[in-house]
Motif scaffolding. Sequence first.
Motif, PDB file in Angstrom:
ATOM      1  N   ARG A  42       5.036  39.639  -9.272  1.00 49.02           N
ATOM      2  CA  ARG A  42       6.110  40.289 -10.029  1.00 49.02           C
ATOM      3  C   ARG A  42       6.518  39.628 -11.327  1.00 49.02           C
ATOM      4  NH1 ARG A  42       8.270  41.238  -4.668  1.00 49.02           N
ATOM      5  NH2 ARG A  42       9.240  39.210  -4.813  1.00 49.02           N
ATOM      6  N   THR A  43       6.913  38.380 -11.311  1.00 49.34           N
ATOM      7  CA  THR A  43       7.565  37.757 -12.453  1.00 49.34           C
ATOM      8  C   THR A  43       6.613  36.800 -13.152  1.00 49.34           C
ATOM      9  OG1 THR A  43       9.691  37.953 -11.346  1.00 49.34           O
ATOM     10  CG2 THR A  43       9.557  36.341 -13.114  1.00 49.34           C
ATOM     11  N   TYR A  46       9.191  31.676 -13.309  1.00 47.41           N
ATOM     12  CA  TYR A  46      10.547  31.351 -12.853  1.00 47.41           C
ATOM     13  C   TYR A  46      10.924  30.046 -13.526  1.00 47.41           C
ATOM     14  CZ  TYR A  46       9.672  34.876  -9.316  1.00 47.41           C
ATOM     15  OH  TYR A  46       9.372  36.053  -8.676  1.00 47.41           O
ATOM     16  N   SER A  51      16.574  30.786 -10.472  1.00 46.81           N
ATOM     17  CA  SER A  51      15.648  31.926 -10.393  1.00 46.81           C
ATOM     18  C   SER A  51      14.658  31.752  -9.238  1.00 46.81           C
ATOM     19  CB  SER A  51      14.912  32.125 -11.720  1.00 46.81           C
ATOM     20  OG  SER A  51      14.056  31.045 -12.006  1.00 46.81           O
TER      21      SER A  51
END
Length: 142
Positions: A42-43, A46, A51
């Motif tokens: 997803r990201t 971080y 986060s």
Amino acid sequence: MNKLDNPILQVLEGYKAAVWAKDVDSFVALYDRDAVVFDMWRTWSYNGIASWRAMTEGWFGSLGAERVIVDFSDARTMVAAGLAVVHAFATYKAVDAGGVELRAMDNRLSMTLRQQADGWKIVHQHTSSPIAAGTAQVIFRR
């Protein structure tokens, strides 16, 4: 050198135990407050412990009654002047309440750690899996 004698491999053991227990606090405690993590999902990255904690809460919370067994293989460590690097292959296996494997995947994992007053902390982590050239599909099995 066995895992009990190597403090860097002890961090990996702590990682495995925290994931199995779905213990967000223990998991996040392995990381420096300014850690940067390049995760597979997803990201893009971080940045900082807040986060990373949010990701961990989401991951562990999504498991319901399932648990995840993490196994590290071919772990190699290098330590110099308060910094350490470890790279390994990581296998993540989701199991149901009876211990039956539901799914599994392999990742490549690299971590940089810094020695701090309360032990070694992960300051950077990078996970990846190769991409098949012809299909652009992620290869999840080693």
